[in-house]
Design an enzyme around this catalytic site. Structure first.
Site, PDB file in Angstrom:
ATOM      1  N   GLU A 289       0.794  -1.224   0.000  1.00  0.00           N
ATOM      2  CA  GLU A 289       0.000   0.000   0.000  1.00  0.00           C
ATOM      3  C   GLU A 289       0.824   1.270   0.000  1.00  0.00           C
ATOM      4  OE1 GLU A 289      -3.444  -0.031   0.180  1.00  0.00           O
ATOM      5  OE2 GLU A 289      -3.501  -2.207   0.126  1.00  0.00           O
TER       6      GLU A 289
ATOM      7  N   ASN B  51       0.210   0.983  10.676  1.00  0.00           N
ATOM      8  CA  ASN B  51      -0.752   0.698   9.603  1.00  0.00           C
ATOM      9  C   ASN B  51      -0.558   1.577   8.384  1.00  0.00           C
ATOM     10  OD1 ASN B  51      -2.591   3.089   9.585  1.00  0.00           O
ATOM     11  ND2 ASN B  51      -2.852   2.520  11.712  1.00  0.00           N
ATOM     12  N   CYS B  52      -0.899   1.015   7.232  1.00  0.00           N
ATOM     13  CA  CYS B  52      -0.748   1.780   5.983  1.00  0.00           C
ATOM     14  C   CYS B  52      -1.703   1.294   4.906  1.00  0.00           C
ATOM     15  CB  CYS B  52       0.680   1.705   5.473  1.00  0.00           C
ATOM     16  SG  CYS B  52       1.215   0.036   5.103  1.00  0.00           S
ATOM     17  N   VAL B  53      -2.641   0.405   5.246  1.00  0.00           N
ATOM     18  CA  VAL B  53      -3.539  -0.139   4.223  1.00  0.00           C
ATOM     19  C   VAL B  53      -4.665   0.851   3.956  1.00  0.00           C
ATOM     20  CG1 VAL B  53      -5.074  -2.041   3.642  1.00  0.00           C
ATOM     21  CG2 VAL B  53      -2.956  -2.490   4.859  1.00  0.00           C
TER      22      VAL B  53
END
Lengths: 66, 430, 346
Positions: free
Chosen positions: B115, B243-245
């Site tokens: 992502e 997180n990075c989605v």
């Protein structure tokens, strides 16, 4: 055709208008639980599915969370 | 708790023989920094360092995290506390120096879905705040003994530790500007401006599992019950990202360090209202957790005597239910709310935007429709990997064309619809 | 800029109701209201052709009419399509709206005008810019300059029109991205101050009210029932053969489970990008309970489990796409004689 919604976040299901709602375990595993053994988990899943099937033979007049 | 934040404006970033800060120029000794990164975990197999500057025809993807180099000059604790032995002090007091205008960015094969796109020029650059910063980009790969959770943790640590290492250059520097932020203990804070309405900030954090997690003093926030923070704690890295989605609306660590709503609330503190503090809460995957956390948010807000609150969401979908629960329970307790979110209204903006809804949510700030499609031109240089464009959130079959151009939802662009209101994008009924 | 103008039989001077079956006719240059419009746009744009079509002809032969107009567009290659104004003429308004939708499908802009209560507005407001007119042709004097103004602005701004109120078109019920002067956090604080002070403020997102359907009557018995499984949890055969998107799904999948008693790590996985996939990838029965339904089928508790399951990714997927998938899936289930469905969500 009657439809039963198995869902973790019941309030969203109520907001968007599902009629037969059965609460689920958790978002990534609505019918599972990683903390259980496989046998236990399947037993729990069976109970949830049987409960869901029963809602399909239950007449309701408004949105119902079973 | 009082924190002085001294900004050193970085105007040039380059590799050199020695890592130095002179005036507004940062030079990085590549070899030494690569060795430092390799030492972080023995499972790291490959480390590459690049510099990406505004206006370049450069694409960085998949972006795992964006971190700002900071250093404690005085006061207790360490930047990004709670991760290493002996680093458990409370932060947010004393003086902190910031290398403003530069970032440390992490990329590499990121686990599962790949992502996060940052373009340094072209259409994509308009949608990410990180096309305007000088970026030191780490491409880091790990060996195949790592499972997905290990892999995420290693990349997270690499970003945080490297930013801290680079941040040390600022320790003895003279700051270009110094801003002072202060929040008193609750009773004293309430007494300071007795005639002003008391307001607070409800800081919702992603906590949904792999690549959807956030950390508070090193604790995975899915395991917390909502709690109180002094606003200055986050400026020293009390909250950091795992997180990075759907990268458009996940908060990179840099956004937490510069937490926009906290900074904006301080601006009118003592004139328009009394800014009492912050409640951090999570967005967990079970209904029981959602109910518990929203109950606690309302309880803590009442306990502190708040009259109004800003509530910010992170992510979308089921966290919309957490946002609505927080809104309903706060408003139900007589606390006025402003909600900050983004939208998933379809490619043309033709749909309703949130998964949940409440008539009490009458004051909403929107940070844009993430489903909007943009055309990203081909770039001359790629840092990271673009092989997975078709599979990431916001991509579809054929998103990546043979010439390197991409047609994709802005959902895939890091920070495009950031729900802490870090950026200027919004959506209107049109 | 070349404009193709669509008008009905009345404004095309073919006659009133008696000519409403007039088939599609292509004329060079402007006709009727097109004359005034052309004059108002002099130097900026020109009506190169006019389509005249009877209102009854269009509405009674919509498919044929749309196909015919598409052929004309392919041939004339306009830069912009203008339709009407239709005022409160229902069939005319619907035709103008449908022409706008066709234009959108072909990637062309369309500007039209009608009365807000014209059914053409509600049906097609999302695919054309519609100038508000009064309910009768007596308003032509104002409607034409208003449409000309919008067209001129459209040309000047290279198609990037501003918001409805400033440009003078009716709201399209679309969410449009734009860059605000202040960042979101500052706007939130401004709104907080206004709300605290009891001052007026405008929410940037009015919360929606969702529609409702009446509960369907219950099944008399499960013993003869054919039960189908549907999920928004993204369960797909291993490898995601149809490439269902991990977020903002543009399609759903339809997969056979004939002869499958259990979903395994080797056979199935999730395409969903919005939740931790580890558990579902190990055992997709936790999202799509094929294993226990097969058991219940064998035990005779249910008549049968439908041999196809339907799946999409509910992550960031628009309600419009979801509605479309839902309607198609429901029709397929009805056609297959399914008695009831279990829908699982993540």
């Amino acid at each position: 055709m009657p439809v039963v919604h198995i869902v973790t976040v019941v309030p969203i299901s109520v907001t968007v208008g599902a009629n037969r709602i059965v609460p689920a375990v958790a978002i990534p595993h609505p019918l599972g639980n990683p903390k259980m053994s496989q046998e236990e988990e399947k037993l729990m899943r069976r109970e949830m599915v049987v409960k869901s099937l029963e809602t399909l033979t239950t007449d309701i007049s408004e949105q119902t969370v079973f | 708790m009082k924190l002085e934040v001294g900004n050193i404006h970085v105007e040039e970033l380059a590799f050199g023989n020695e890592s130095t800060l002179s005036g507004h120029r940062v030079e990085i000794d590549k070899g030494t920094l690569i060795n430092f990164i390799r030492e972080i975990d023995h499972r790291i197999t490959e480390v590459k360092l690049d510099i990406a500057l505004p206006g370049e025809k450069t694409r960085i993807m998949p972006v795992k995290d964006v971190v700002e180099p900071r250093v404690k000059v005085s006061g207790k604790g360490h930047i990004f506390p709670g991760r290493n032995a002996g680093e458990n002090d409370i932060v947010g007091e004393g003086r902190t120096h910031v290398l403003k205008g530069m970032t440390v960015m992490t990329t590499g094969k990121v686990v599962g879905f790949q992502e996060g796109i940052i373009d340094m020029s072209g259409t994509g650059a308009e949608y990410t705040p990180f096309s305007k910063t000088l970026n030191l980009v780490i491409t880091c790969e790990v060996d195949d003994t790592c499972n997905q959770y290990d892999h995420e943790q290693i990349l997270r640590t690499v970003g945080l530790e490297t930013a801290r290492e680079v941040g040390k250059l600022a320790k003895d520097a003279e700051a270009d500007e110094v801003n002072t932020y202060e929040t008193l203990p609750i009773l004293e804070q309430a007494a300071q401006y007795p005639d002003l309405p008391k307001v607070g900030y409800v800081y919702m954090l992603q906590s949904q599992g792999l690549l959807h997690d956030t950390y508070l003093y090193g604790v995975d926030v899915k395991a917390i019950v909502p709690t109180l923070l002094y606003p200055t704690e986050v400026m020293d890295g009390a909250i950091f990202s795992g997180n990075c989605v759907s990268a458009c609306d996940k908060n990179p660590s840099l956004v937490h360090q510069n937490s926009p709503i906290i900074h904006e609330l301080y601006k009118h503190h003592g004139t328009k209202y009394n800014f009492m503090g912050v409640i951090v809460t999570n967005e967990n995957v079970t209904l029981a957790d959602k109910e518990r956390s929203s109950n606690w948010v309302a309880k803590l807000a009442v306990q502190q005597g708040w009259d109004a609150a800003i509530v910010s969401e992170e992510g979308f979908g089921n966290p919309d239910a957490d946002l609505v629960m927080n809104c309903n329970k706060l408003e139900g307790a007589g606390i006025k709310t402003v909600l900050v979110t983004d939208e998933y209204a379809g490619n043309q903006g033709e749909s309703q935007s949130l998964a949940d809804s409440t008539p009490k949510g009458d004051a909403v700030v929107s940070n844009g429709n993430a489903n909007m499609i943009v055309e990203l031109p081909a770039m001359e240089r790629l840092i990271g990997h673009d092989t997975y464009v078709d599979m990431i959130a916001g991509g579809t079959e054929g998103s990546l064309r043979a010439d390197g151009s991409i047609s994709i939802e802005i959902q895939a662009i890091t920070g495009a619809t950031n729900e802490l209101g870090f950026h200027n994008l919004t959506a209107r009924q049109g | 800029m070349r404009i193709l103008h669509y008008i009905n039989q009345f404004f095309g001077q073919k006659g009133g109701e008696e000519a409403a079956n007039h088939p599609i006719e292509l004329v060079e240059g402007p006709v009727g209201p097109g004359g005034a419009l052309n004059a108002a746009l002099a130097g900026k744009a020109e009506i190169s052709h006019t389509i005249i079509c009877g209102d009854s002809y269009f509405n009674e032969n919509e498919e044929v009419a749309v196909m015919g107009i598409k052929e004309i567009i392919d041939q004339v290659k306009p830069d912009l399509i203008v339709a009407g104004p239709a005022f409160n003429a229902g069939r005319y308004g619907v035709a103008c709206g449908r022409v706008g939708k066709l234009a959108a499908e072909l990637g062309l802009p369309c500007i039209t005008g009608m009365y807000p209560e014209n059914p053409g507005y509600d049906l097609y407001k999302q695919t054309a810019y519609m100038v508000e007119t009064k309910n009768s042709a007596a308003d032509m004097r104002k409607a034409i300059p208003n449409m000309a103004k919008l067209i001129a602005s459209f040309i000047e701004k290279d198609g990037k029109l501003g918001m409805p109120a400033e440009e003078g078109y009716m709201p399209r019920n679309l969410r449009i991205n734009m860059f605000a002067e202040k960042r979101g956090a500052a706007r939130a604080v401004d709104m907080l101050i206004a709300k605290l002070g009891g001052e007026e403020f405008t929410t940037e997102y009015p919360m929606p009210v969702f529609d409702r359907v009446a509960p369907f009557k219950a099944l008399a018995s499960l013993k003869d029932a054919k039960i189908a499984l549907v999920t928004s949890g993204g369960v797909v055969p291993k490898g995601n053969p149809d490439h269902i998107e991990s977020s903002s799904a543009q399609k759903y999948g339809e997969y056979s489970i004939e002869g499958i008693d259990d979903l395994t790590e080797a056979s199935h996985e999730t395409a969903h990008g919005g939740y931790d996939p580890v558990k579902c990838n190990e055992n997709s029965d936790v999202v799509l309970p094929v294993d226990v339904l097969r058991d219940l089928e064998k035990e005779g508790v249910i008549g049968s489990l439908h041999n196809m399951f339907y799946t999409t990714v509910g992550n960031g997927t628009s309600v419009s796409n979801s509605k479309k998938f839902g309607a198609e899936i429901a029709q397929k289930l009805l056609d297959a004689g399914v008695s009831a469905a279990i829908l699982t969500s993540t």
